[in-house]
Write an enzyme that holds these catalytic residues in place. Structure first.
Site, PDB file in Angstrom:
ATOM      1  N   THR A   1     110.800 -55.770  -4.803  1.00 34.46           N
ATOM      2  CA  THR A   1     111.286 -56.075  -3.460  1.00 34.46           C
ATOM      3  C   THR A   1     110.748 -57.402  -2.938  1.00 34.46           C
ATOM      4  O   THR A   1     109.763 -57.939  -3.443  1.00 34.46           O
ATOM      5  CB  THR A   1     110.902 -54.953  -2.476  1.00 34.46           C
ATOM      6  N   ASP A   2     111.409 -57.894  -1.902  1.00 30.39           N
ATOM      7  CA  ASP A   2     110.972 -59.126  -1.261  1.00 30.39           C
ATOM      8  C   ASP A   2     110.232 -58.789   0.035  1.00 30.39           C
ATOM      9  O   ASP A   2     109.944 -57.624   0.309  1.00 30.39           O
ATOM     10  CB  ASP A   2     112.156 -60.060  -1.009  1.00 30.39           C
ATOM     11  N   MET A   3     109.957 -59.784   0.845  1.00 28.77           N
ATOM     12  CA  MET A   3     109.196 -59.570   2.078  1.00 28.77           C
ATOM     13  C   MET A   3     109.916 -58.666   3.070  1.00 28.77           C
ATOM     14  O   MET A   3     109.292 -58.058   3.925  1.00 28.77           O
ATOM     15  CB  MET A   3     108.861 -60.915   2.723  1.00 28.77           C
TER      16      MET A   3
END
Length: 129
Positions: free
Chosen positions: A14-16
């Protein structure tokens, strides 16, 4: 024939924002293609070592339709659209339940280790059909 591979979304995917980073969908579909090829009985290592041939992605047309999130259980569906002497076109979908999150049309070709195009080996074409 449709091949299915189940993948869990981990934190590292996942990203931020907590959603799957866009490039990871390409990893998911690559993993699904590799597993399907293995299940078909195509030994990519032997193909390289004995024949000097490797599969190469030539083209991807991709649509990002919805987001996957941490801990989602995804299914990658892969099926052949067209197989010729020089290219293998596949359709791949990443789904969560019945929702399609990512869709791609992938064109795979065969090349020599030195980067020259080659015909798809007849044994590979037979295993795919």
């Amino acid at each position: 024939m449709t091949h299915e591979l189940t993948i869990r979304v981990y934190y590292e995917d996942t990203d931020m924002a907590g959603i799957v980073y866009y490039a990871n969908y390409l990893r998911y579909i690559e993993r699904a293609r590799s597993e399907w090829v293995r299940e078909l009985g195509i030994d990519q290592r032997a193909m390289k070592d004995q024949d000097g041939l490797v599969f190469v992605v030539r083209r991807i047309e991709a649509d990002y339709l919805a987001s996957a999130k941490l801990d989602d259980l995804l299914v990658v569906e892969t099926e052949t659209v067209q197989l010729t002497g020089v290219r293998w076109i596949l359709e791949q979908r990443v789904k969560r339940d019945e929702d399609v999150l990512f869709h791609a049309i992938v064109t795979v070709v065969v090349m020599t280790e030195t980067g020259h195009p080659s015909r798809m080996p007849a044994t590979v074409r037979q295993m795919v059909h």
